[in-house]
Design a protein around this motif. Sequence first.
Motif, mmCIF file in Angstrom:
data_model
loop_
_atom_site.group_PDB
_atom_site.id
_atom_site.type_symbol
_atom_site.label_atom_id
_atom_site.label_comp_id
_atom_site.label_asym_id
_atom_site.label_seq_id
_atom_site.Cartn_x
_atom_site.Cartn_y
_atom_site.Cartn_z
ATOM 1 N N VAL A 5 30.386 25.090 96.746
ATOM 2 C CA VAL A 5 30.681 23.780 96.159
ATOM 3 C C VAL A 5 31.750 23.881 95.073
ATOM 4 O O VAL A 5 32.696 23.092 95.043
ATOM 5 N N LYS A 6 31.634 24.858 94.195
ATOM 6 C CA LYS A 6 32.604 24.999 93.107
ATOM 7 C C LYS A 6 34.008 25.228 93.671
ATOM 8 O O LYS A 6 34.980 24.640 93.195
ATOM 9 N N ASP A 7 34.108 26.070 94.698
ATOM 10 C CA ASP A 7 35.417 26.335 95.314
ATOM 11 C C ASP A 7 36.005 25.061 95.924
ATOM 12 O O ASP A 7 37.178 24.761 95.735
ATOM 13 N N TYR A 8 35.187 24.317 96.651
ATOM 14 C CA TYR A 8 35.661 23.075 97.258
ATOM 15 C C TYR A 8 36.071 22.075 96.175
ATOM 16 O O TYR A 8 37.090 21.400 96.297
ATOM 17 N N ARG A 9 35.271 21.991 95.131
ATOM 18 C CA ARG A 9 35.569 21.043 94.050
ATOM 19 C C ARG A 9 36.884 21.395 93.361
ATOM 20 O O ARG A 9 37.727 20.531 93.123
ATOM 21 N N ARG A 10 37.070 22.666 93.081
ATOM 22 C CA ARG A 10 38.306 23.086 92.414
ATOM 23 C C ARG A 10 39.525 22.859 93.302
ATOM 24 O O ARG A 10 40.568 22.422 92.822
ATOM 25 N N ARG A 11 39.386 23.161 94.592
ATOM 26 C CA ARG A 11 40.515 22.918 95.511
ATOM 27 C C ARG A 11 40.847 21.440 95.609
ATOM 28 O O ARG A 11 42.001 21.067 95.811
ATOM 29 N N ALA A 12 39.839 20.596 95.466
ATOM 30 C CA ALA A 12 40.053 19.148 95.512
ATOM 31 C C ALA A 12 40.618 18.633 94.189
ATOM 32 O O ALA A 12 41.031 17.473 94.104
ATOM 33 N N GLY A 13 40.615 19.482 93.170
ATOM 34 C CA GLY A 13 41.156 19.087 91.874
ATOM 35 C C GLY A 13 40.304 18.073 91.143
ATOM 36 O O GLY A 13 40.819 17.235 90.405
ATOM 37 N N VAL A 14 39.007 18.144 91.337
ATOM 38 C CA VAL A 14 38.100 17.192 90.698
ATOM 39 C C VAL A 14 37.159 17.947 89.757
ATOM 40 O O VAL A 14 36.761 19.071 90.036
ATOM 41 N N LYS A 15 36.823 17.320 88.642
ATOM 42 C CA LYS A 15 35.865 17.896 87.703
ATOM 43 C C LYS A 15 34.457 17.516 88.130
ATOM 44 O O LYS A 15 34.256 16.615 88.942
ATOM 45 N N GLN A 16 33.477 18.200 87.544
ATOM 46 C CA GLN A 16 32.081 17.900 87.879
ATOM 47 C C GLN A 16 31.758 16.430 87.629
ATOM 48 O O GLN A 16 31.046 15.809 88.422
ATOM 49 N N GLU A 17 32.278 15.889 86.556
ATOM 50 C CA GLU A 17 32.008 14.486 86.228
ATOM 51 C C GLU A 17 32.540 13.547 87.314
ATOM 52 O O GLU A 17 31.884 12.565 87.673
ATOM 53 N N LEU A 46 24.219 16.631 102.238
ATOM 54 C CA LEU A 46 24.975 15.745 103.122
ATOM 55 C C LEU A 46 25.994 14.917 102.343
ATOM 56 O O LEU A 46 27.121 14.717 102.803
ATOM 57 N N LYS A 47 25.612 14.447 101.150
ATOM 58 C CA LYS A 47 26.556 13.685 100.324
ATOM 59 C C LYS A 47 27.757 14.539 99.937
ATOM 60 O O LYS A 47 28.903 14.077 99.983
ATOM 61 N N LEU A 48 27.514 15.796 99.569
ATOM 62 C CA LEU A 48 28.608 16.686 99.195
ATOM 63 C C LEU A 48 29.506 16.990 100.383
ATOM 64 O O LEU A 48 30.732 16.966 100.272
ATOM 65 N N ALA A 49 28.908 17.247 101.537
ATOM 66 C CA ALA A 49 29.699 17.520 102.743
ATOM 67 C C ALA A 49 30.540 16.304 103.120
ATOM 68 O O ALA A 49 31.712 16.446 103.501
ATOM 69 N N LYS A 50 29.972 15.127 102.995
ATOM 70 C CA LYS A 50 30.728 13.912 103.305
ATOM 71 C C LYS A 50 31.906 13.758 102.344
ATOM 72 O O LYS A 50 33.017 13.445 102.760
ATOM 73 N N TYR A 51 31.679 13.999 101.068
ATOM 74 C CA TYR A 51 32.746 13.876 100.069
ATOM 75 C C TYR A 51 33.893 14.837 100.382
ATOM 76 O O TYR A 51 35.059 14.468 100.295
ATOM 77 N N PHE A 52 33.561 16.080 100.723
ATOM 78 C CA PHE A 52 34.580 17.101 100.977
ATOM 79 C C PHE A 52 35.080 17.113 102.423
ATOM 80 O O PHE A 52 35.922 17.931 102.783
ATOM 81 N N HIS A 53 34.546 16.227 103.261
ATOM 82 C CA HIS A 53 34.949 16.140 104.672
ATOM 83 C C HIS A 53 34.773 17.497 105.369
ATOM 84 O O HIS A 53 35.705 18.017 106.003
ATOM 85 N N CYS A 54 33.585 18.055 105.198
ATOM 86 C CA CYS A 54 33.288 19.338 105.826
ATOM 87 C C CYS A 54 31.839 19.328 106.303
ATOM 88 O O CYS A 54 31.126 18.335 106.137
ATOM 89 N N ARG A 55 31.433 20.431 106.879
ATOM 90 C CA ARG A 55 30.052 20.571 107.332
ATOM 91 C C ARG A 55 29.197 21.129 106.193
ATOM 92 O O ARG A 55 29.707 21.839 105.324
ATOM 93 N N VAL A 56 27.916 20.824 106.215
ATOM 94 C CA VAL A 56 26.995 21.380 105.221
ATOM 95 C C VAL A 56 27.075 22.903 105.247
ATOM 96 O O VAL A 56 27.057 23.562 104.209
ATOM 97 N N GLU A 57 27.217 23.473 106.438
ATOM 98 C CA GLU A 57 27.290 24.932 106.589
ATOM 99 C C GLU A 57 28.522 25.525 105.913
ATOM 100 O O GLU A 57 28.541 26.710 105.598
ATOM 101 N N ASP A 58 29.566 24.706 105.718
ATOM 102 C CA ASP A 58 30.747 25.184 105.004
ATOM 103 C C ASP A 58 30.477 25.299 103.501
ATOM 104 O O ASP A 58 31.098 26.109 102.821
#
Length: 66
Positions: A5-17, A46-58
């Motif tokens: 999650v942290k890697d995906y979030r950082r690549r998306a350029g979004v903060k935790q908030e 599922l919410k996180l996977a939807k936000y990042f447009h990936c699979r839960v397994e990713d």
Amino acid sequence: MVTQVKDYRRRAGVKQEGLAKATGIGRSTISEIENGELIPSVLIALKLAKYFHCRVEDLFSLSPRE
């Protein structure tokens, strides 16, 4: 459990908030997931996977990726 999650979030350029606001998940919950302190519910995963447009397994796995 290993989380990406942290890697995906950082690549998306979004903060935790920002991720918290966009997904309706508490910022502290996101922090705990990223630090491996909390295993997310299926709904949160599922919410996180939807936000990042990936699979839960990713985002989550039972063992480190090789």
